[in-house]
Motif scaffolding. Structure first.
Motif, PDB file in Angstrom:
ATOM      1  N   TYR A 193       6.179   2.407  -9.700  1.00 31.40           N
ATOM      2  CA  TYR A 193       4.831   2.653 -10.145  1.00 31.40           C
ATOM      3  C   TYR A 193       4.454   4.090  -9.836  1.00 31.40           C
ATOM      4  O   TYR A 193       4.970   4.697  -8.899  1.00 31.40           O
ATOM      5  N   ARG A 213       8.229  -0.437  -4.172  1.00 28.47           N
ATOM      6  CA  ARG A 213       7.880  -1.007  -2.875  1.00 28.47           C
ATOM      7  C   ARG A 213       8.890  -2.021  -2.363  1.00 28.47           C
ATOM      8  O   ARG A 213       8.743  -2.523  -1.246  1.00 28.47           O
ATOM      9  N   TYR A 258       1.910   6.981  -8.664  1.00 28.56           N
ATOM     10  CA  TYR A 258       0.801   7.158  -7.737  1.00 28.56           C
ATOM     11  C   TYR A 258       0.338   8.598  -7.722  1.00 28.56           C
ATOM     12  O   TYR A 258       1.121   9.520  -7.963  1.00 28.56           O
ATOM     13  N   GLN A 275      -5.014  12.542  -3.604  1.00 29.73           N
ATOM     14  CA  GLN A 275      -6.418  12.867  -3.795  1.00 29.73           C
ATOM     15  C   GLN A 275      -6.648  14.307  -4.216  1.00 29.73           C
ATOM     16  O   GLN A 275      -7.726  14.645  -4.703  1.00 29.73           O
ATOM     17  N   SER A 293       3.509   7.567   1.948  1.00 31.70           N
ATOM     18  CA  SER A 293       3.586   6.647   3.073  1.00 31.70           C
ATOM     19  C   SER A 293       3.110   5.269   2.652  1.00 31.70           C
ATOM     20  O   SER A 293       2.517   5.092   1.593  1.00 31.70           O
ATOM     21  N   GLY A 294       3.354   4.306   3.519  1.00 31.02           N
ATOM     22  CA  GLY A 294       2.958   2.940   3.255  1.00 31.02           C
ATOM     23  C   GLY A 294       4.160   2.056   3.012  1.00 31.02           C
ATOM     24  O   GLY A 294       5.231   2.267   3.572  1.00 31.02           O
ATOM     25  N   SER A 295       3.955   1.062   2.183  1.00 31.68           N
ATOM     26  CA  SER A 295       5.021   0.123   1.870  1.00 31.68           C
ATOM     27  C   SER A 295       5.908   0.718   0.787  1.00 31.68           C
ATOM     28  O   SER A 295       5.645   0.569  -0.408  1.00 31.68           O
ATOM     29  N   GLN A 301       0.824  -1.181   0.000  1.00 27.74           N
ATOM     30  CA  GLN A 301       0.000   0.000   0.000  1.00 27.74           C
ATOM     31  C   GLN A 301       0.870   1.246   0.000  1.00 27.74           C
ATOM     32  O   GLN A 301       1.776   1.379   0.818  1.00 27.74           O
ATOM     33  N   VAL A 302       0.579   2.134  -0.911  1.00 29.01           N
ATOM     34  CA  VAL A 302       1.262   3.410  -0.996  1.00 29.01           C
ATOM     35  C   VAL A 302       0.208   4.497  -1.056  1.00 29.01           C
ATOM     36  O   VAL A 302      -0.759   4.402  -1.821  1.00 29.01           O
ATOM     37  N   GLN A 303       0.395   5.499  -0.251  1.00 27.45           N
ATOM     38  CA  GLN A 303      -0.508   6.633  -0.236  1.00 27.45           C
ATOM     39  C   GLN A 303       0.268   7.922  -0.407  1.00 27.45           C
ATOM     40  O   GLN A 303       1.367   8.073   0.113  1.00 27.45           O
TER      41      GLN A 303
END
Length: 121
Positions: A108, A101, A110, A113, A25-27, A1-3
């Motif tokens: 990748y 990741r 991302y 929002q 944040s995330g992985s 998970q990446v945010q």
């Protein structure tokens, strides 16, 4: 998970300043290029600025000299310092980043929002 989470948007008068932040944040193993895009109503999403890991920057002509992009690699965070804001800067601003990741994994792309920036005349 990446945010990717943006913050710092708001309402300002023409000539004012805002500082946007975006934290990944995330992985996460590594964050490569990071940048900011914006989309005004009825318009295509457009690049505002981006920055590489080693600090190479690129700006849209419309913001050159007024906006400054920077990053904190240790925090996986990119910033956009916006000065001398104009009504035409009004848009939703989106963070964008290339993230891997794991070691050796592909990067990748991302998107955050978005955060609203409104500049009043």
């Amino acid at each position: 998970q990446v945010q990717l989470v943006e913050s710092g948007g708001g309402l300002v008068q023409a000539g004012g300043s805002l500082r946007l932040s975006c934290a990944a944040s995330g992985s996460i193993f590594s964050v490569n290029r990071m940048g900011w895009y914006r989309q005004a109503p009825g318009k295509q999403r457009e690049l505002v600025a981006h920055i590489t890991t080693d600090g190479k920057t690129n700006y849209a002509d419309s913001v050159k000299g007024r906006f400054s992009i920077s990053r904190d690699n240790a925090k996986n965070t990119v910033y956009l310092q916006m000065s001398s804001l104009k009504p035409e800067d009004t848009a939703v601003y989106y963070c964008n980043a290339d993230v891997s990741r794991d070691r050796g994994a592909l990067f990748y792309n991302y998107w955050g929002q978005g955060t609203q920036v409104t500049v009043s005349s």
